[in-house]
Design a protein around this motif. Structure first.
Motif: not given
Length: 320
Positions: A179-194
């Protein structure tokens, strides 16, 4: 009389010790200001979480974040939605985003990304809840596009079973990234636990998704891969074995970097993390995006902690 001299000596010693501490702090602040003045600030942004204590105690209006960022010498900001829980509930999501845009434009700062914590878990083992999280995150993708951000940071806590986590994370991240690719937005997973803090699991999932706009936000901190209880937050039972090796793995897919900091010594060095080593890894990776200041401790006033982190970043960016 002996007791009098003993008390007097103690008082003098305390005064001299406090003066020494104040003198060292003054010298350190002066050195930090010189480094910041001489350094190139264009590649450094500030994460709003660095000011979370001021905001949570009511000392700072969260909408004044761009104003404070500018005062501290930053030209780029990263928003944290959980610091606007009351405002989103009372004003509505769209009104909050509109204020973000107004304030950032008024103070001349660039919006980099949104750290999303209030839109569900993209790795949830229950598909219905995962579906809901994907849908809830879409409005943040739209908001990021409207604000001129390049990305949103998401959480991938999920289940406590590694194989299941890999499948649910793949599903949630992939659908949102499409979905985000059509908006030219990246989706980023953070090292945030577990498992999100275990690059041995995270990177293969992102490689399997194989979309240019799906990557990582690589954080200097957050290396707990197992808690003492099956909860997202709490005491850590096990950390990733080598944070620098793990960070190097995360940098292979990084589209954002968070320079987490905790404590500093009298020379302005972070005492728990090797900033020099992190900067060397960043440079070796070829990453050329923003590095975000994220001070997270109570030993320093938040603004002093922010400037200490910024000065240390600039020092190593300049010398390495």
């Amino acid at each position: 009389m002996k007791q009098f001299f003993s008390i007097a000596f103690t008082l003098i010693a305390l005064i001299l010790f406090n003066c020494k501490e104040e003198k060292e702090e003054e010298i350190l602040e002066k050195e930090q200001k010189e480094i910041i003045k001489d350094g190139n600030n264009s590649s450094i942004s500030i994460a709003q979480w660095s000011l979370h204590r001021e905001i949570e105690t009511g000392k700072l209006d969260p909408f004044d974040f761009p104003k404070v960022a500018k005062e501290l010498g930053f030209e780029a900001v990263e928003w944290v939605d959980q610091l606007y829980a009351k405002e989103i509930d009372s004003m509505g999501f769209d009104a909050v985003i509109e204020r973000w845009k107004e304030e950032s434009e008024k103070h001349g700062v660039k919006n980099i990304l949104i750290m999303v914590d209030r839109a569900g878990d993209l790795s949830h083992s229950d598909k219905a809840k995962r579906d809901e999280a994907v849908e809830m995150h879409k409005k943040y993708v739209d908001a990021a596009e409207y604000l001129g951000c390049h990305a949103i940071r998401v959480n991938t806590f999920g289940t406590f079973d590694a194989d299941e986590w890999s499948e649910t994370t793949y599903d949630g991240l992939k659908r949102l990234s499409e979905y985000a690719s059509s908006k030219k937005i990246s989706v980023l997973a953070e090292n945030h636990g577990w498992f999100s803090s275990d690059p041995r699991l995270v990177i293969p999932v992102i490689e399997r998704i194989n979309l240019d706009n799906c990557g990582t936000l690589a954080d200097f901190g957050n290396w707990c891969i197992k808690r003492t209880k099956d909860e997202n937050w709490g005491d850590c039972a096990e950390e990733y074995p080598d944070k620098y090796e793990g960070f190097e793995r995360l940098m292979t897919k990084a589209q954002a970097v968070s320079a987490k900091s905790y404590e500093f010594d009298a020379n302005g060095n972070e005492t728990t993390l090797d900033f020099e080593k992190f900067i060397q890894i960043i440079k070796k990776s070829g990453y050329d995006g923003y590095i975000s200041v994220e001070y997270e401790h109570e030993t320093l006033d938040e603004r002093k902690g922010i400037l200490a982190t910024k000065a240390l970043l600039l020092k190593h960016l300049k010398t390495n």
